[in-house]
Design an enzyme around this catalytic site. Structure first.
Site, PDB file in Angstrom:
ATOM      1  N   ARG A   1      25.118 -19.273   4.482  1.00 50.50           N
ATOM      2  CA  ARG A   1      25.101 -20.267   5.620  1.00 50.50           C
ATOM      3  C   ARG A   1      23.562 -19.448   6.232  1.00 50.50           C
ATOM      4  O   ARG A   1      22.869 -18.128   5.106  1.00 50.50           O
ATOM      5  CB  ARG A   1      25.944 -19.324   6.588  1.00 50.50           C
ATOM      6  CG  ARG A   1      27.221 -19.622   6.439  1.00 50.50           C
ATOM      7  CD  ARG A   1      28.256 -19.375   7.477  1.00 50.50           C
ATOM      8  NE  ARG A   1      28.566 -17.575   7.249  1.00 50.50           N
ATOM      9  CZ  ARG A   1      27.985 -17.055   7.705  1.00 50.50           C
ATOM     10  NH1 ARG A   1      27.061 -16.625   8.660  1.00 50.50           N
ATOM     11  NH2 ARG A   1      27.804 -15.642   6.914  1.00 50.50           N
TER      12      ARG A   1
ATOM     13  N   ARG B   1      31.037 -20.390  -4.638  1.00 51.64           N
ATOM     14  CA  ARG B   1      32.127 -20.161  -4.253  1.00 51.64           C
ATOM     15  C   ARG B   1      33.824 -21.340  -4.664  1.00 51.64           C
ATOM     16  O   ARG B   1      33.241 -21.772  -5.780  1.00 51.64           O
ATOM     17  CB  ARG B   1      32.589 -20.309  -2.943  1.00 51.64           C
ATOM     18  CG  ARG B   1      31.467 -19.476  -1.618  1.00 51.64           C
ATOM     19  CD  ARG B   1      32.252 -19.243  -0.796  1.00 51.64           C
ATOM     20  NE  ARG B   1      31.747 -17.926   0.229  1.00 51.64           N
ATOM     21  CZ  ARG B   1      32.203 -17.260   0.774  1.00 51.64           C
ATOM     22  NH1 ARG B   1      33.495 -17.234   1.608  1.00 51.64           N
ATOM     23  NH2 ARG B   1      30.805 -15.880   1.116  1.00 51.64           N
TER      24      ARG B   1
ATOM     25  N   TYR C   1      25.777 -27.174   1.745  1.00 57.07           N
ATOM     26  CA  TYR C   1      25.884 -25.817   1.823  1.00 57.07           C
ATOM     27  C   TYR C   1      27.410 -25.377   2.394  1.00 57.07           C
ATOM     28  O   TYR C   1      27.072 -25.211   3.483  1.00 57.07           O
ATOM     29  CB  TYR C   1      25.358 -24.381   0.962  1.00 57.07           C
ATOM     30  CG  TYR C   1      26.058 -23.629   0.790  1.00 57.07           C
ATOM     31  CD1 TYR C   1      26.850 -23.267  -0.236  1.00 57.07           C
ATOM     32  CD2 TYR C   1      27.165 -22.312   2.207  1.00 57.07           C
ATOM     33  CE1 TYR C   1      27.995 -22.000  -0.677  1.00 57.07           C
ATOM     34  CE2 TYR C   1      27.450 -21.720   2.084  1.00 57.07           C
ATOM     35  CZ  TYR C   1      28.024 -21.478   0.588  1.00 57.07           C
ATOM     36  OH  TYR C   1      28.793 -20.582   0.921  1.00 57.07           O
TER      37      TYR C   1
ATOM     38  N   LYS D   1      33.506 -22.612   9.561  1.00 50.46           N
ATOM     39  CA  LYS D   1      32.756 -21.840  10.803  1.00 50.46           C
ATOM     40  C   LYS D   1      32.529 -22.482  12.332  1.00 50.46           C
ATOM     41  O   LYS D   1      32.081 -22.196  13.357  1.00 50.46           O
ATOM     42  CB  LYS D   1      31.471 -21.101  10.249  1.00 50.46           C
ATOM     43  CG  LYS D   1      32.243 -20.036   9.072  1.00 50.46           C
ATOM     44  CD  LYS D   1      32.918 -19.057   9.506  1.00 50.46           C
ATOM     45  CE  LYS D   1      33.157 -17.696   8.775  1.00 50.46           C
ATOM     46  NZ  LYS D   1      33.249 -17.444   7.200  1.00 50.46           N
TER      47      LYS D   1
ATOM     48  N   SER E   1      31.324 -11.385   6.564  1.00 47.96           N
ATOM     49  CA  SER E   1      31.451 -12.323   5.258  1.00 47.96           C
ATOM     50  C   SER E   1      31.189 -10.963   4.133  1.00 47.96           C
ATOM     51  O   SER E   1      30.200  -9.721   4.386  1.00 47.96           O
ATOM     52  CB  SER E   1      30.059 -13.434   5.412  1.00 47.96           C
ATOM     53  OG  SER E   1      30.771 -13.550   6.399  1.00 47.96           O
TER      54      SER E   1
ATOM     55  N   HIS F   1      37.047 -13.843  13.772  1.00 52.66           N
ATOM     56  CA  HIS F   1      37.134 -14.083  12.116  1.00 52.66           C
ATOM     57  C   HIS F   1      37.897 -13.513  10.975  1.00 52.66           C
ATOM     58  O   HIS F   1      37.258 -12.216  10.746  1.00 52.66           O
ATOM     59  CB  HIS F   1      35.909 -13.957  11.581  1.00 52.66           C
ATOM     60  CG  HIS F   1      34.614 -13.828  10.580  1.00 52.66           C
ATOM     61  ND1 HIS F   1      33.630 -13.223   9.922  1.00 52.66           N
ATOM     62  CD2 HIS F   1      35.241 -14.314   9.110  1.00 52.66           C
ATOM     63  CE1 HIS F   1      33.526 -13.830   8.746  1.00 52.66           C
ATOM     64  NE2 HIS F   1      34.269 -14.514   8.434  1.00 52.66           N
TER      65      HIS F   1
ATOM     66  N   ASP G   1      40.801 -16.252   6.684  1.00 48.49           N
ATOM     67  CA  ASP G   1      39.394 -15.917   6.823  1.00 48.49           C
ATOM     68  C   ASP G   1      39.361 -16.160   8.312  1.00 48.49           C
ATOM     69  O   ASP G   1      38.244 -15.226   9.332  1.00 48.49           O
ATOM     70  CB  ASP G   1      38.152 -17.407   6.520  1.00 48.49           C
ATOM     71  CG  ASP G   1      36.630 -16.881   6.329  1.00 48.49           C
ATOM     72  OD1 ASP G   1      36.727 -15.734   6.474  1.00 48.49           O
ATOM     73  OD2 ASP G   1      36.114 -17.869   6.931  1.00 48.49           O
TER      74      ASP G   1
ATOM     75  N   CYS H   1      33.154  -8.682   3.212  1.00 49.06           N
ATOM     76  CA  CYS H   1      33.684  -7.899   3.183  1.00 49.06           C
ATOM     77  C   CYS H   1      35.229  -7.241   2.305  1.00 49.06           C
ATOM     78  O   CYS H   1      35.681  -6.738   2.743  1.00 49.06           O
ATOM     79  CB  CYS H   1      33.031  -6.972   4.170  1.00 49.06           C
ATOM     80  SG  CYS H   1      31.581  -6.914   4.559  1.00 49.06           S
TER      81      CYS H   1
HETATM   82  P1  GTP Z   1      34.010 -14.379   3.343  1.00 50.96           P
HETATM   83  O1  GTP Z   1      35.003 -15.720   2.328  1.00 50.96           O
HETATM   84  O2  GTP Z   1      32.317 -14.398   3.261  1.00 50.96           O
HETATM   85  O3  GTP Z   1      34.501 -14.379   4.979  1.00 50.96           O
HETATM   86  O4  GTP Z   1      34.337 -12.672   2.485  1.00 50.96           O
HETATM   87  P2  GTP Z   1      35.781 -12.093   2.502  1.00 50.96           P
HETATM   88  O5  GTP Z   1      35.575 -11.036   3.125  1.00 50.96           O
HETATM   89  O6  GTP Z   1      36.946 -12.682   2.168  1.00 50.96           O
HETATM   90  O7  GTP Z   1      35.178 -11.093   1.304  1.00 50.96           O
HETATM   91  P3  GTP Z   1      35.996 -11.557  -0.291  1.00 50.96           P
HETATM   92  O8  GTP Z   1      37.671 -10.651  -0.278  1.00 50.96           O
HETATM   93  O9  GTP Z   1      36.041 -12.638  -0.958  1.00 50.96           O
HETATM   94  O10 GTP Z   1      35.752 -10.450  -0.880  1.00 50.96           O
HETATM   95  C1  GTP Z   1      33.864 -10.290  -1.223  1.00 50.96           C
HETATM   96  C2  GTP Z   1      33.447  -8.912  -1.968  1.00 50.96           C
HETATM   97  O11 GTP Z   1      33.809  -7.709  -1.679  1.00 50.96           O
HETATM   98  C3  GTP Z   1      33.628  -9.373  -3.697  1.00 50.96           C
HETATM   99  O12 GTP Z   1      33.058  -9.008  -4.381  1.00 50.96           O
HETATM  100  C4  GTP Z   1      35.169  -8.220  -3.437  1.00 50.96           C
HETATM  101  O13 GTP Z   1      35.030  -7.453  -5.133  1.00 50.96           O
HETATM  102  C5  GTP Z   1      34.766  -6.899  -2.898  1.00 50.96           C
HETATM  103  N1  GTP Z   1      35.567  -6.426  -2.435  1.00 50.96           N
HETATM  104  C6  GTP Z   1      37.231  -6.656  -1.690  1.00 50.96           C
HETATM  105  N2  GTP Z   1      37.953  -5.604  -1.711  1.00 50.96           N
HETATM  106  C7  GTP Z   1      37.564  -4.897  -1.886  1.00 50.96           C
HETATM  107  C8  GTP Z   1      37.574  -3.274  -1.941  1.00 50.96           C
HETATM  108  O14 GTP Z   1      38.848  -2.705  -1.212  1.00 50.96           O
HETATM  109  N3  GTP Z   1      36.648  -2.236  -2.650  1.00 50.96           N
HETATM  110  C9  GTP Z   1      35.157  -2.602  -2.887  1.00 50.96           C
HETATM  111  N4  GTP Z   1      35.006  -2.261  -3.814  1.00 50.96           N
HETATM  112  N5  GTP Z   1      35.482  -4.173  -2.805  1.00 50.96           N
HETATM  113  C10 GTP Z   1      36.317  -4.792  -2.176  1.00 50.96           C
HETATM  114  C1  SPV Z   2      31.304 -16.557   5.390  1.00 47.39           C
HETATM  115  O1  SPV Z   2      30.634 -16.288   5.287  1.00 47.39           O
HETATM  116  O2  SPV Z   2      31.960 -15.572   5.986  1.00 47.39           O
HETATM  117  C2  SPV Z   2      32.648 -17.347   5.058  1.00 47.39           C
HETATM  118  C3  SPV Z   2      31.591 -18.682   4.115  1.00 47.39           C
HETATM  119  O3  SPV Z   2      33.611 -17.860   5.183  1.00 47.39           O
HETATM  120  S1  SPV Z   2      30.774 -19.921   5.006  1.00 47.39           S
HETATM  121  O4  SPV Z   2      32.112 -21.000   4.904  1.00 47.39           O
HETATM  122  O5  SPV Z   2      29.719 -20.404   3.873  1.00 47.39           O
HETATM  123  O6  SPV Z   2      30.580 -19.466   6.122  1.00 47.39           O
HETATM  124 MN    MN Z   3      34.202 -15.862   6.420  1.00 50.09          MN
END
Ligand code: GTP
Ligand code: SPV
Ligand code: MN
Length: 599
Positions: free
Chosen positions: A83, A383, A211, A220, A261, A240, A290, A263
């Protein structure tokens, strides 16, 4: 022009006559001048034909159908992998509507600028008309959208991420309500990339990107930026947030959680509890990973629906160890974007999948690559787009039109030092303060520097479609309406690090141990102690059986250092100053309380 007329005739034969819709298609086609117009009806046959066509043009690559049935691989342009917050605008007649945290353009100026970029942008291309519903088609909380896009990749992704097809068009014929979206890839020039939202016109315009979050306009752009504005006007909230159900003793309680994002939302939403918990009958059900739309139900409780129909998840780090449910979700009907392509067997790979990187592969640039080269093969924001129904732990309430009742709201971010593992807000308004003052280290999900601490209220900084000061007030108002039925609010931090920079808390499945305390607190069963920043568990109330963590380490994870928090309070004060008189007095009062408590 001629194509356009033929297409409008076709719409008539389909009994699609909504005037706003027909005009929107007509005007957009006149402006962008596609060679062809195709209506996406959501049928299996059409999806299959699109896939074949996309493979023929090279936009998709068909993966090994024995190992990964119905799975495809896609690469975006190298300058177009995340983004772009700097090129994302909220466009309104008055600047005050968007507040101090959004980029603003005046409505007619923005339209004039965009029209220049749309002019003839689809010459030689096909314009796909994508009718989609955010939320189950039968839910009173759902909303319709029409995305016009010249990307077959967008059409195929939208068919996974949303409910696409003719039933949505029928809905529009009766409700006459939908959000307009126009996307043209143009020449993917980042200098001319614009992601513009017109909440006052129910319109989204995206140009010069291909993208994810910039072009899958239901996600979003609609489900957060436009929907947050609609929620403000209509008395609900678009957040979110992931939504998960925790089953214990046969009862399922639902939690929604907002993390910025990349996290950990997808990971938490599909968590597999530690062994001891599974033995005790715990299970986690995924409703969403999400976005949550939150409405007050007839019984006065807060209910959540997931407006999406799939997962657009971060690939790197996803493995059978970290998140088996996510990985299994990607084993059929999935589109992979910017990961590694294994040329030996036409499968995919990314950092953290396993310890066996392919020997003969293409990296996300498309260059020959193998695991010994010392460079990253997959983009850190690569992704997968996977259907939610693939998920082994998808909730039985996934399609529930009224959604699920929320017992607890959790905020969190990446904080190496300040924030403890978990704490609970004293009451709703304190909870709004906790959300409003969230901070996190930036990630690869957005273009720009990674690892820089920034304030990201409710993980909505890049996604709030109006003045964030007003948004905070809206949260306070929702709390008043909910009264004693309001969910309890918590904050978590899985990302505290030691002096060497290693994460101290094991995270992932072990986050269940923290959720357990949260549920016990939300249902009034667990004790807590009062700390300067809110309620906290006694260390012995977090179950660390089977973990390689000492009681001392757990205590340090839970500790709150007054001096650090006094600094934090200064940072908050500085951040709040941005909002001037738009900051609700309730949050000012909470800041004063924090300052007193950490003196
Ligand atoms: P968006 O789709 O961008 O909104 O991301 P999201 O909030 O769904 O994050 P996602 O669950 O995909 O995790 C992103 C990164 O954080 C990955 O590399 C995971 O491995 C890492 N991660 C997730 N949960 C944990 C946790 O409990 N501990 C640690 N150390 N890393 C974590
Ligand atoms: C984020 O960035 O929080 C996502 C991926 O979930 S996107 O759809 O590109 O915003
Ligand atoms: Mn997201």
């Amino acid at each position: 022009m001629a194509t356009n007329k033929v297409f409008l005739k076709f719409l008539e034969t389909q009994k699609i006559c909504d005037e706003t819709l027909v005009n929107f298609i007509d005007e957009s086609a006149n402006l962008c001048q596609p060679d062809k117009i195709v209506l996406v009806d959501g049928s299996k046959e059409q999806i299959e034909a699109f896939r074949a066509e996309a493979c023929a043009t090279g936009e998709l690559y068909k993966l090994n159908q024995e190992i990964l049935p119905d799975c495809y691989y896609h690469k975006t342009a190298v300058n177009d992998v995340a983004r772009v917050e700097g090129r994302t605008f909220i466009c309104t007649k008055e600047k005050s509507v968007v507040g101090p945290t959004n980029n603003w353009m005046e409505t007619s100026e923005a339209l004039a600028l965009l029209n220049k970029h749309y002019d003839g942008a689809m010459k030689g291309r096909t314009m796909y008309i994508i009718p989609y519903s955010m939320g189950p088609v039968t839910s009173p909380y759902s909303k319709n959208g029409i995305e016009l896009s010249d990307s077959i990749y967008v059409a195929l992704n939208m068919a996974i991420m949303t409910r696409v097809g003719m039933s949505v068009l029928k809905n529009i014929e009766t409700s006459h309500e939908f959000v307009k979206g126009l996307h043209a890839k143009a020449d993917i020039n980042e200098e001319n990339r614009y992601i513009c939202h017109f909440p006052e016109e129910n319109l989204i315009c995206s140009v010069n990107s291909g993208y994810g979050g910039n072009v899958l306009l239901g996600k979003k752009c609609f489900a957060l930026r436009i929907a947050s504005y609609l929620g403000w006007k209509e008395g609900w909230m678009a957040e979110h947030m992931l939504i998960l159900g925790i089953e214990k003793d046969g009862v399922i309680r639902y939690v929604s959680a907002a993390f910025p994002s990349a996290c950990g939302k997808t990971n938490l939403a599909m968590l597999i509890p530690p062994e001891g918990y599974i033995k005790d009958g715990y299970k986690v059900w995924c409703v969403g990973d999400d976005i949550a739309w939150l409405n007050i139900g007839a019984d006065g409780q807060l209910y959540a629906i997931n407006p999406e129909n799939g997962f657009f998840g971060v690939a790197p780090g996803t493995s059978m160890k970290s998140n088996p449910n996510a990985l299994i979700s990607t084993q059929k009907g999935t589109i992979f974007t910017n990961v590694v392509l294994n040329k030996d067997n036409d499968t995919v790979w990314w950092e953290g999948l396993d310890k066996n990187p392919p020997k003969n592969a293409l990296d996300w640039y498309g260059n020959p690559w193998n695991g010994e080269m010392g460079t990253k093969g997959a983009h850190p924001n690569s992704r997968f787009t996977a259907p939610a129904t693939n998920c082994p732990c998808v909730s039985s309430e996934f399609e529930a039109p009224m959604g699920v009742p929320i017992s607890a709201i959790v905020f969190g971010g990446r904080r190496a030092k300040t924030a403890p593992l978990v704490y609970q807000a004293r009451d709703w308004n304190h909870g709004v303060f906790v959300g409003a003052t969230m901070a996190s280290e930036t990630t690869a999900a957005a273009a720009g520097a990674v690892g820089v601490i920034r304030r990201d209220p409710m993980a909505m900084l890049p996604f709030c479609g109006y003045n964030m000061g007003e948004y905070f007030s809206h949260w306070v108002e929702m709390g008043k309406k909910l009264g004693d039925k309001a969910p309890k609010i918590f904050n978590v931090n899985w990302f505290k690090t030691d002096d060497e920079g290693n994460f101290i808390w094991p995270g992932f499945g072990d986050n269940m141990r923290v959720l357990d305390w949260i549920i016990e607190r939300a249902t009034g069963k667990a004790d807590a102690i009062e700390s300067p920043i809110g309620f906290q568990p006694k260390a012995e109330d977090i179950n660390i059986d089977g973990l390689d963590i000492s009681m001392d380490t757990l205590e340090s994870l839970l500790s709150v250092d007054k001096a650090t928090w006094a600094e934090e309070a200064n940072g908050i004060e500085e951040f709040f100053a941005k909002f001037g008189d738009d900051l609700p007095s309730e949050l000012r009062a909470e800041l004063e309380t924090l300052k007193k408590n950490v003196q």
